[in-house]
Scaffold this motif. Structure first.
Motif, PDB file in Angstrom:
ATOM      1  N   LYS A 383      72.593  45.599  63.110  1.00 18.78           N
ATOM      2  CA  LYS A 383      71.441  46.315  63.654  1.00 18.78           C
ATOM      3  C   LYS A 383      70.474  46.770  62.559  1.00 18.78           C
ATOM      4  N   LYS A 384      70.962  46.876  61.333  1.00 22.23           N
ATOM      5  CA  LYS A 384      70.090  47.357  60.254  1.00 22.23           C
ATOM      6  C   LYS A 384      69.602  46.217  59.351  1.00 22.23           C
ATOM      7  N   LYS A 385      69.517  45.001  59.893  1.00 20.67           N
ATOM      8  CA  LYS A 385      69.018  43.876  59.115  1.00 20.67           C
ATOM      9  C   LYS A 385      67.609  44.181  58.612  1.00 20.67           C
ATOM     10  N   HIS A 386      67.237  43.614  57.505  1.00 20.03           N
ATOM     11  CA  HIS A 386      65.966  43.960  56.856  1.00 20.03           C
ATOM     12  C   HIS A 386      64.801  43.091  57.319  1.00 20.03           C
ATOM     13  N   SER A 387      64.997  41.790  57.403  1.00 23.07           N
ATOM     14  CA  SER A 387      63.892  40.922  57.809  1.00 23.07           C
ATOM     15  C   SER A 387      64.432  39.617  58.370  1.00 23.07           C
ATOM     16  N   ARG A 388      63.532  38.912  59.051  1.00 23.82           N
ATOM     17  CA  ARG A 388      63.912  37.654  59.679  1.00 23.82           C
ATOM     18  C   ARG A 388      62.652  36.874  60.005  1.00 23.82           C
ATOM     19  N   SER A 389      62.723  35.553  59.907  1.00 26.97           N
ATOM     20  CA  SER A 389      61.583  34.701  60.233  1.00 26.97           C
ATOM     21  C   SER A 389      61.772  34.095  61.616  1.00 26.97           C
ATOM     22  N   ILE A 390      60.719  34.202  62.440  1.00 26.10           N
ATOM     23  CA  ILE A 390      60.684  33.547  63.753  1.00 26.10           C
ATOM     24  C   ILE A 390      59.448  32.659  63.739  1.00 26.10           C
ATOM     25  N   GLY A 391      59.655  31.353  63.539  1.00 27.50           N
ATOM     26  CA  GLY A 391      58.503  30.474  63.389  1.00 27.50           C
ATOM     27  C   GLY A 391      57.719  30.889  62.156  1.00 27.50           C
ATOM     28  N   ASP A 392      56.421  31.102  62.326  1.00 27.26           N
ATOM     29  CA  ASP A 392      55.571  31.515  61.200  1.00 27.26           C
ATOM     30  C   ASP A 392      55.560  33.032  61.006  1.00 27.26           C
ATOM     31  N   GLU A 393      56.244  33.744  61.889  1.00 33.55           N
ATOM     32  CA  GLU A 393      56.196  35.210  61.840  1.00 33.55           C
ATOM     33  C   GLU A 393      57.371  35.765  61.039  1.00 33.55           C
ATOM     34  N   ARG A 395      59.550  39.094  60.449  1.00 35.05           N
ATOM     35  CA  ARG A 395      59.871  40.378  61.053  1.00 35.05           C
ATOM     36  C   ARG A 395      60.524  41.304  60.031  1.00 35.05           C
ATOM     37  N   HIS A 396      60.093  42.562  59.989  1.00 30.24           N
ATOM     38  CA  HIS A 396      60.733  43.583  59.162  1.00 30.24           C
ATOM     39  C   HIS A 396      61.259  44.672  60.092  1.00 30.24           C
ATOM     40  N   TYR A 397      62.490  45.109  59.870  1.00 31.30           N
ATOM     41  CA  TYR A 397      63.168  45.943  60.862  1.00 31.30           C
ATOM     42  C   TYR A 397      63.376  47.382  60.408  1.00 31.30           C
ATOM     43  N   ARG A 398      63.295  48.307  61.381  1.00 32.65           N
ATOM     44  CA  ARG A 398      63.680  49.691  61.179  1.00 32.65           C
ATOM     45  C   ARG A 398      65.212  49.786  61.091  1.00 32.65           C
ATOM     46  N   ASP A 399      65.691  50.908  60.608  1.00 34.07           N
ATOM     47  CA  ASP A 399      67.123  51.173  60.666  1.00 34.07           C
ATOM     48  C   ASP A 399      67.430  51.836  62.002  1.00 34.07           C
ATOM     49  N   ARG A 400      67.892  51.038  62.968  1.00 31.09           N
ATOM     50  CA  ARG A 400      68.237  51.550  64.284  1.00 31.09           C
ATOM     51  C   ARG A 400      69.754  51.555  64.490  1.00 31.09           C
ATOM     52  N   GLU A 401      70.506  51.603  63.396  1.00 32.22           N
ATOM     53  CA  GLU A 401      71.952  51.472  63.468  1.00 32.22           C
ATOM     54  C   GLU A 401      72.588  52.562  64.337  1.00 32.22           C
ATOM     55  N   ASP A 402      72.019  53.761  64.314  1.00 39.06           N
ATOM     56  CA  ASP A 402      72.598  54.893  65.054  1.00 39.06           C
ATOM     57  C   ASP A 402      71.900  55.145  66.388  1.00 39.06           C
ATOM     58  N   GLU A 403      71.217  54.125  66.919  1.00 37.62           N
ATOM     59  CA  GLU A 403      70.503  54.290  68.184  1.00 37.62           C
ATOM     60  C   GLU A 403      70.810  53.135  69.134  1.00 37.62           C
ATOM     61  N   ILE A 404      70.611  53.405  70.414  1.00 38.26           N
ATOM     62  CA  ILE A 404      70.750  52.387  71.461  1.00 38.26           C
ATOM     63  C   ILE A 404      69.523  52.489  72.356  1.00 38.26           C
ATOM     64  N   LEU A 405      68.897  51.341  72.638  1.00 36.17           N
ATOM     65  CA  LEU A 405      67.731  51.320  73.526  1.00 36.17           C
ATOM     66  C   LEU A 405      68.192  51.094  74.965  1.00 36.17           C
ATOM     67  N   PHE A 406      67.802  52.021  75.845  1.00 34.92           N
ATOM     68  CA  PHE A 406      68.092  51.878  77.268  1.00 34.92           C
ATOM     69  C   PHE A 406      66.804  51.538  78.008  1.00 34.92           C
ATOM     70  N   MET A 407      66.892  50.554  78.907  1.00 36.17           N
ATOM     71  CA  MET A 407      65.732  50.156  79.690  1.00 36.17           C
ATOM     72  C   MET A 407      66.119  50.028  81.163  1.00 36.17           C
ATOM     73  N   ASP A 408      65.277  50.561  82.038  1.00 35.16           N
ATOM     74  CA  ASP A 408      65.471  50.448  83.481  1.00 35.16           C
ATOM     75  C   ASP A 408      64.384  49.536  84.040  1.00 35.16           C
ATOM     76  N   LEU A 409      64.785  48.344  84.478  1.00 33.17           N
ATOM     77  CA  LEU A 409      63.826  47.330  84.937  1.00 33.17           C
ATOM     78  C   LEU A 409      63.838  47.184  86.457  1.00 33.17           C
ATOM     79  N   ARG A 410      64.404  48.164  87.147  1.00 31.73           N
ATOM     80  CA  ARG A 410      64.581  48.017  88.602  1.00 31.73           C
ATOM     81  C   ARG A 410      63.265  48.075  89.380  1.00 31.73           C
ATOM     82  N   GLN A 411      62.222  48.614  88.753  1.00 33.48           N
ATOM     83  CA  GLN A 411      60.920  48.660  89.437  1.00 33.48           C
ATOM     84  C   GLN A 411      60.013  47.504  89.033  1.00 33.48           C
TER      85      GLN A 411
END
Length: 522
Positions: A383-393, A395-411
């Protein structure tokens, strides 16, 4: 306008084929009949590819090689002997033994091409006693399909996918497990972005996860040769579907030597995957005997998953097969978010090990086989990876090691096939953007009531390691923040109270009748 017309024509091809195929079906069950129709589409496509390559060899002055399989296989084209070619089938379409000729053609193709071993329908046409006249009519309809005309539109792939979805709809609840709705597969692909490396699906069905992975790579101008695909499927007929589905799209994959149980006969024991995408069976009961798999290395460091429900068996199988930087996106029933016993202990350890990255609860009625709401889990080894390439893009990442993203898509979602829900392309991109904005440096992210919330592991611990999104996401437009577990317990208590009250009233009534001199036997 031209693009719209082309899409309309494509739709017409799909619908025309479906209507023609339905005329042939008669009393044949969808579960078997789909192999007949998809086998014919496969036969037409492979024959067209063969004839195209054969003409190319002749044009290049290599006519002496046109009956040598190696000169086709080296270009990812399947070799077909004379009685397996589409023109031979069409010439004999009105003959009484056409079903036998089709079975022979498919059998010969499988024998001549190692990549198709165990892939094609086995004597379906002769065994099912199909109406010869209607079969000839379907052959004529398929004959009108030019499978090579517009490679960018992927006509055969689209027709094949359309038929898979229609058969899943036809088979209905309790069946159709071979197919995961396309918009859910696209959502998982959009989130974990399987760009290069090893991709694995431990319950691969008809291979839809792999197909969308390759489409993702192509849309980002990547090279599909930079991915390796591994999968496993328990049901033999579905194993054949997957092999056909991938072969028709030119996707190489290792689905194991045979159809087999992922738990009892793991076909990829030493695999370490960069990406895992899966829709395993929901709430699978009695998946192992009481004394089986107790010391399986896939559970190492965790409690043994309960034999009464395989959900956490699937989770730990995937965790064990992730590489050091691997990420998994998979679907489970909502009950896995808050179960007790061994499930609670395993979930607690997963959270403490900082592997759970995101939880997304989906709308009801997205699946053809069940109307329950389900959840997408994202498990990330790094979860704390530093960077990654997706095609020409880059990506640089935040340290989200101690967090979990919750999403409610029911609507979120739009109507599909009258009684179902699907995500649009725009909705998928929007959901994916929220997730990637949360991950990345220098991109704004904020919690949105009734939609998303970034919880710390400390928050989750305070909620006794429950992963139910409604425990974290703020709800402002509803009367209450519904905790479904508590609601069910409350309803259960109310029901018991009602039954007790009914029993008491019944006894009182019987007492009154007895006092009046009436004996009533109940």
């Amino acid at each position: 306008m031209a693009k719209e017309k082309k899409q309309s024509n494509q739709k017409s091809i799909e619908v025309t084929l479906w209507e023609s195929a339905n005329k042939l079906r008669g009393s044949v069950e969808s579960a078997e009949y789909k192999h007949v129709v998809l086998g014919l589409i496969f036969l037409k496509f492979t024959s067209d590819k063969f004839e195209e390559h054969r003409a190319k060899l002749i044009a290049e002055g290599k006519e002496k090689y046109i009956e040598m399989p190696d000169f086709y296989n080296m270009s990812n084209v399947f070799y077909l002997d004379e009685v397996s070619r589409w023109d031979y089938i069409i010439k004999n379409a009105k003959q009484n033994d056409i079903a036998l000729k089709i079975d022979t053609a498919l059998n010969n193709i499988e024998k001549s091409n190692k990549a198709l071993k165990g892939a094609l329908p086995d004597n379906y046409f002769s065994r099912l006693g199909l109406d010869t006249t209607k079969l000839a009519s379907l052959l004529d309809t398929i004959n009108d399909m030019d499978t090579l005309k517009d490679k960018s539109q992927d006509i055969v792939g689209r027709v094949y996918e359309y038929f898979l979805s229609k058969f899943a709809l036809a088979e209905g609840k309790g069946k159709g497990e071979f197919y995961t709705p396309k918009s859910i597969v696209n959502l998982i692909t959009e989130m974990i972005e399987p760009y290069k490396g090893i991709i694995y699906d431990p319950a691969c069905g008809s291979g839809g996860m792999f197909v969308q992975s390759i489409k993702f790579i192509e849309s980002h101008h990547g090279n599909k040769k930079e991915v390796s695909i591994y999968g496993q499927e328990y049901t033999n007929t579905t194993y054949k579907l997957a092999k056909m589905n991938l072969a028709i799209r030119g996707i190489s994959a290792n689905l194991g030597l045979k159809a087999a149980d992922t738990f009892g006969d793991d076909q990829h024991k030493d695999l370490k995957a960069d990406y895992i995408m899966a829709n395993p069976p929901f709430n699978q009961k009695d998946w192992r005997a009481a004394t089986e798999l107790l010391d399986d290395p896939r559970w190492r460091g965790y409690d043994v998953p309960p034999k009464s429900n395989a959900n956490y068996g699937w989770i730990l199988n995937m965790v064990a097969k992730l590489s050091d930087n691997g990420v998994a996106g998979f679907i489970l029933a909502n009950g896995a978010l808050s179960g007790g016993g061994e499930e609670y202990k395993i979930r607690k350890t997963l959270i403490e090990n900082k592997l759970v990255e995101a939880i997304l609860v989906l709308p009801q009625d997205m699946f053809y086989t069940t109307n329950i709401s389900v959840t997408v889990w994202i498990i990330n080894r790094n979860k704390k990876k530093h960077s990654r390439s997706i095609g020409d893009e880059q990506r640089h990442y935040r340290d989200r090691e101690d967090e979990i993203l919750f999403m409610d898509l029911r609507q979120i979602g739009e109507p599909f096939e009258k009684k179902f829900i699907q995500f649009s392309e725009e909705q998928i991109k929007s959901i994916g953007k929220t997730y990637h904005d949360w991950q990345q440096e220098n991109t704004p992210y904020e919690n949105v009531p009734e939609y998303c919330y970034s919880a710390t592991i400390e928050d989750v611990e305070k909620n006794d390691f429950s992963l139910v999104p409604s425990k974290y996401i703020e709800f402002v437009n509803r009367d209450e923040n519904i905790d479904f577990d508590e609601k069910m317990k409350s309803l259960q208590t109310e029901f018991v109270d009602l039954l007790q009250a009914e029993a008491k009233s019944k006894n009182e009534l019987l007492t009154v009748f007895k006092e009046l001199g009436f004996e009533i036997n109940v």
